[in-house]
Design an enzyme around this catalytic site. Structure first.
Site, PDB file in Angstrom:
ATOM      1  N   ASP A  52       0.864  -1.093  -0.066  1.00  0.00           N
ATOM      2  CA  ASP A  52       0.041  -0.028   0.058  1.00  0.00           C
ATOM      3  C   ASP A  52       0.819   1.274  -0.034  1.00  0.00           C
ATOM      4  O   ASP A  52       0.537   2.155  -0.737  1.00  0.00           O
ATOM      5  CB  ASP A  52      -0.808  -0.187   1.118  1.00  0.00           C
ATOM      6  CG  ASP A  52      -1.930   1.344   1.349  1.00  0.00           C
ATOM      7  OD1 ASP A  52      -2.433   1.418   0.304  1.00  0.00           O
ATOM      8  OD2 ASP A  52      -1.705   1.922   2.444  1.00  0.00           O
ATOM      9  N   GLU A 123      -1.999  -5.229  -3.959  1.00  0.00           N
ATOM     10  CA  GLU A 123      -0.762  -4.457  -3.315  1.00  0.00           C
ATOM     11  C   GLU A 123       0.177  -5.152  -2.669  1.00  0.00           C
ATOM     12  O   GLU A 123       1.451  -5.176  -2.645  1.00  0.00           O
ATOM     13  CB  GLU A 123      -1.764  -3.653  -1.964  1.00  0.00           C
ATOM     14  CG  GLU A 123      -2.467  -2.607  -2.487  1.00  0.00           C
ATOM     15  CD  GLU A 123      -3.287  -1.905  -1.223  1.00  0.00           C
ATOM     16  OE1 GLU A 123      -3.601  -0.882  -1.427  1.00  0.00           O
ATOM     17  OE2 GLU A 123      -3.533  -2.683  -0.325  1.00  0.00           O
TER      18      GLU A 123
END
Length: 228
Positions: A52, A123
């Site tokens: 992320d 991610e």
């Protein structure tokens, strides 16, 4: 029993879709492993945390270089590209649904198509690339995959329920209908199965960890089957 792909098959997929062969194949496998199949080993969740941050940095740099805009507009673009729908779209484009390692029961419930799961795995893959090969490789992957979404505009990122409603109303089919077909799992981790339908077209169903997620997934499956 969980069917797992061979290391060679995963490496071939990574080379074709991610543009990289892993020095440490365990990173790739971990990035694709759902918690239902972890069995004491690591799932993608910790990698998601790192991915992320790497993703956000890479996209922020891409937008800074590509758009001469005020901070507010850049922030809006950034949020659109790092939120769940965009990440899930990247995962679908890469064929992650078929590569996820999870319990058969989770797959039967449609969790391999869950927007939350797919977004998290996207991610995790960014993090796996970053840990295995460093910033240049991870950044290049982000620029290619998320840059494709940026170049394509907002349509790929918009809410599938809104897109389905727009499709139906333009053709005078009325509002799409969503029906709860089932609810499984414990109270703290329910799985909802939703059927989405539009008058005159075959219905589609999907599962998710919330009604909203399941509705979005079902709407997306239905959209993909509708005439353009």
């Amino acid at each position: 029993m969980i069917a797992t792909a061979s290391e060679q098959a995963l490496q071939d997929w990574a080379a074709a879709q991610l543009g990289h062969r892993f020095t440490d194949p365990s990173l790739l496998r971990r990035a694709l492993t759902h918690s239902s199949a972890a069995q004491g080993a690591a799932s993608y969740q910790r990698l998601e945390f790192l991915g992320d941050r790497v993703l956000g940095c890479a996209i922020a740099a891409m937008l800074f270089e590509g758009h001469d805009e005020a901070e507010g507009k850049l922030t809006a673009r950034l949020h659109a590209l790092v939120e769940g729908p965009a990440n899930a779209e990247v995962a679908r484009h890469l064929g992650v649904e078929d590569r996820l390692i999870m319990e058969p029961s989770a797959r039967l419930k449609g969790l391999n198509r869950s927007e939350n799961v797919l977004g998290d795995v996207a991610e995790a893959l960014v993090a796996a690339l970053f840990l295995d090969a460093g910033w240049p490789v991870a950044q290049a992957f982000v620029l290619k995959q998320w840059g494709r979404l940026e170049a394509g505009g907002r349509q790929a990122l918009s809410d599938p329920k809104s897109r389905l409603q727009e499709w139906a109303l333009k053709r005078r089919r009325g509002m799409p209908r969503y029906v709860v077909l089932g609810r499984d799992g414990p109270d703290h981790a329910p799985i909802f199965t939703i059927e989405a339908s539009v008058r005159g077209e075959p219905a589609a169903k999907a599962s998710g960890t919330s009604k909203q997620e399941a509705e979005k997934a079902a709407a997306l499956i239905l959209l993909e089957s509708l005439p353009k």
